[in-house]
Motif scaffolding. Structure first.
Motif, PDB file in Angstrom:
ATOM      1  N   VAL A 123       0.839  -1.203   0.000  1.00  0.00           N
ATOM      2  CA  VAL A 123       0.000   0.000   0.000  1.00  0.00           C
ATOM      3  C   VAL A 123       0.876   1.256   0.000  1.00  0.00           C
ATOM      4  N   ALA A 124       1.963   1.242   0.746  1.00  0.00           N
ATOM      5  CA  ALA A 124       2.871   2.393   0.766  1.00  0.00           C
ATOM      6  C   ALA A 124       3.442   2.648  -0.627  1.00  0.00           C
ATOM      7  N   ARG A 125       3.831   1.594  -1.310  1.00  0.00           N
ATOM      8  CA  ARG A 125       4.357   1.747  -2.674  1.00  0.00           C
ATOM      9  C   ARG A 125       3.267   2.243  -3.630  1.00  0.00           C
ATOM     10  N   GLU A 126       2.065   1.725  -3.484  1.00  0.00           N
ATOM     11  CA  GLU A 126       0.955   2.182  -4.331  1.00  0.00           C
ATOM     12  C   GLU A 126       0.710   3.677  -4.120  1.00  0.00           C
ATOM     13  N   TRP A 127       0.757   4.119  -2.860  1.00  0.00           N
ATOM     14  CA  TRP A 127       0.602   5.550  -2.575  1.00  0.00           C
ATOM     15  C   TRP A 127       1.702   6.356  -3.264  1.00  0.00           C
ATOM     16  N   PHE A 128       2.943   5.928  -3.091  1.00  0.00           N
ATOM     17  CA  PHE A 128       4.070   6.679  -3.645  1.00  0.00           C
ATOM     18  C   PHE A 128       3.944   6.819  -5.161  1.00  0.00           C
ATOM     19  N   HIS A 129       3.530   5.775  -5.837  1.00  0.00           N
ATOM     20  CA  HIS A 129       3.443   5.783  -7.300  1.00  0.00           C
ATOM     21  C   HIS A 129       2.096   6.298  -7.821  1.00  0.00           C
ATOM     22  N   SER A 130       1.188   6.653  -6.925  1.00  0.00           N
ATOM     23  CA  SER A 130      -0.154   7.094  -7.344  1.00  0.00           C
ATOM     24  C   SER A 130      -0.090   8.437  -8.071  1.00  0.00           C
ATOM     25  N   ASP A 131      -1.079   8.648  -8.922  1.00  0.00           N
ATOM     26  CA  ASP A 131      -1.173   9.924  -9.641  1.00  0.00           C
ATOM     27  C   ASP A 131      -1.270  11.096  -8.665  1.00  0.00           C
ATOM     28  N   GLY A 132      -2.021  10.910  -7.582  1.00  0.00           N
ATOM     29  CA  GLY A 132      -2.189  11.979  -6.604  1.00  0.00           C
ATOM     30  C   GLY A 132      -0.883  12.392  -5.962  1.00  0.00           C
ATOM     31  N   TYR A 133      -0.084  11.405  -5.526  1.00  0.00           N
ATOM     32  CA  TYR A 133       1.180  11.779  -4.886  1.00  0.00           C
ATOM     33  C   TYR A 133       2.188  12.279  -5.906  1.00  0.00           C
ATOM     34  N   GLN A 134       2.204  11.706  -7.086  1.00  0.00           N
ATOM     35  CA  GLN A 134       3.152  12.179  -8.098  1.00  0.00           C
ATOM     36  C   GLN A 134       2.851  13.616  -8.521  1.00  0.00           C
ATOM     37  N   ALA A 135       1.587  14.041  -8.461  1.00  0.00           N
ATOM     38  CA  ALA A 135       1.251  15.449  -8.697  1.00  0.00           C
ATOM     39  C   ALA A 135       1.881  16.321  -7.607  1.00  0.00           C
ATOM     40  N   ALA A 136       1.868  15.829  -6.367  1.00  0.00           N
ATOM     41  CA  ALA A 136       2.508  16.558  -5.262  1.00  0.00           C
ATOM     42  C   ALA A 136       4.017  16.648  -5.480  1.00  0.00           C
ATOM     43  N   VAL A 137       4.614  15.565  -5.932  1.00  0.00           N
ATOM     44  CA  VAL A 137       6.063  15.559  -6.212  1.00  0.00           C
ATOM     45  C   VAL A 137       6.394  16.635  -7.249  1.00  0.00           C
ATOM     46  N   ARG A 138       5.605  16.721  -8.294  1.00  0.00           N
ATOM     47  CA  ARG A 138       5.850  17.749  -9.319  1.00  0.00           C
ATOM     48  C   ARG A 138       5.704  19.151  -8.727  1.00  0.00           C
ATOM     49  N   ALA A 139       4.752  19.338  -7.825  1.00  0.00           N
ATOM     50  CA  ALA A 139       4.528  20.655  -7.212  1.00  0.00           C
ATOM     51  C   ALA A 139       5.683  21.071  -6.311  1.00  0.00           C
ATOM     52  N   ARG A 140       6.424  20.136  -5.766  1.00  0.00           N
ATOM     53  CA  ARG A 140       7.502  20.516  -4.840  1.00  0.00           C
ATOM     54  C   ARG A 140       8.862  20.639  -5.523  1.00  0.00           C
ATOM     55  N   GLN A 141       8.957  20.339  -6.810  1.00  0.00           N
ATOM     56  CA  GLN A 141      10.239  20.444  -7.511  1.00  0.00           C
ATOM     57  C   GLN A 141      10.764  21.865  -7.439  1.00  0.00           C
ATOM     58  N   GLY A 142      12.001  22.013  -6.973  1.00  0.00           N
ATOM     59  CA  GLY A 142      12.626  23.309  -6.810  1.00  0.00           C
ATOM     60  C   GLY A 142      12.191  24.053  -5.566  1.00  0.00           C
ATOM     61  N   VAL A 143      11.265  23.477  -4.815  1.00  0.00           N
ATOM     62  CA  VAL A 143      10.708  24.132  -3.628  1.00  0.00           C
ATOM     63  C   VAL A 143      11.238  23.493  -2.348  1.00  0.00           C
ATOM     64  N   ALA A 144      11.478  22.183  -2.402  1.00  0.00           N
ATOM     65  CA  ALA A 144      11.958  21.445  -1.227  1.00  0.00           C
ATOM     66  C   ALA A 144      12.752  20.232  -1.697  1.00  0.00           C
ATOM     67  N   THR A 145      13.664  19.815  -0.852  1.00  0.00           N
ATOM     68  CA  THR A 145      14.413  18.584  -1.075  1.00  0.00           C
ATOM     69  C   THR A 145      13.896  17.575  -0.065  1.00  0.00           C
ATOM     70  N   MET A 146      13.490  16.408  -0.561  1.00  0.00           N
ATOM     71  CA  MET A 146      12.947  15.381   0.332  1.00  0.00           C
ATOM     72  C   MET A 146      13.620  14.055   0.053  1.00  0.00           C
ATOM     73  N   ARG A 147      13.712  13.265   1.116  1.00  0.00           N
ATOM     74  CA  ARG A 147      14.137  11.866   1.003  1.00  0.00           C
ATOM     75  C   ARG A 147      13.062  11.051   1.685  1.00  0.00           C
ATOM     76  N   LEU A 148      12.525  10.092   0.957  1.00  0.00           N
ATOM     77  CA  LEU A 148      11.508   9.194   1.514  1.00  0.00           C
ATOM     78  C   LEU A 148      12.085   7.799   1.567  1.00  0.00           C
ATOM     79  N   SER A 149      11.904   7.148   2.704  1.00  0.00           N
ATOM     80  CA  SER A 149      12.399   5.783   2.888  1.00  0.00           C
ATOM     81  C   SER A 149      11.258   4.914   3.363  1.00  0.00           C
ATOM     82  N   LEU A 150      11.136   3.722   2.773  1.00  0.00           N
ATOM     83  CA  LEU A 150      10.128   2.766   3.198  1.00  0.00           C
ATOM     84  C   LEU A 150      10.732   1.872   4.257  1.00  0.00           C
ATOM     85  N   LEU A 151      10.087   1.817   5.411  1.00  0.00           N
ATOM     86  CA  LEU A 151      10.506   0.971   6.513  1.00  0.00           C
ATOM     87  C   LEU A 151       9.491  -0.155   6.604  1.00  0.00           C
ATOM     88  N   ALA A 152       9.896  -1.348   6.199  1.00  0.00           N
ATOM     89  CA  ALA A 152       8.949  -2.458   6.145  1.00  0.00           C
ATOM     90  C   ALA A 152       9.500  -3.670   6.866  1.00  0.00           C
TER      91      ALA A 152
END
Length: 93
Positions: free
Chosen positions: A64-93
């Protein structure tokens, strides 16, 4: 089995970062995610760390975490933050 996404953030433009937050939050909820820790100030106890803030998101499973990360909704957020913030996301499973 629950899994967690650790988000480490450096914000370069706080005003524009709000666009990312407006998109990211609903995408987490749409996938059943729960914010366990949001915007906490990071204090490095050992080693160097350039993240200013951290968040922890809980999902029902790694899948489910991977599905969220690759979802259209979250990828739209990723595009919105380009040049605005630097993020590192790690999956802890």
């Amino acid at each position: 089995m629950p899994s967690y996404v650790l988000v480490r953030t450096q914000v370069h433009n706080p005003e524009q970062f709000e666009q990312y937050r407006a998109l990211a939050g609903p995408s987490v909820k749409a996938h059943g995610g729960r914010m366990l820790l949001k915007g906490a100030v990071l204090e490095a106890l050992e080693g160097q760390d350039d993240a200013e803030r951290v968040a922890v998101i809980e999902f029902d499973s790694p899948k489910v975490a991977r599905e969220w990360f690759h979802s259209d909704g979250y990828q739209a957020a990723v595009r919105a933050r380009q040049g605005v913030a630097t993020m590192r996301l790690s999956l802890l499973a």
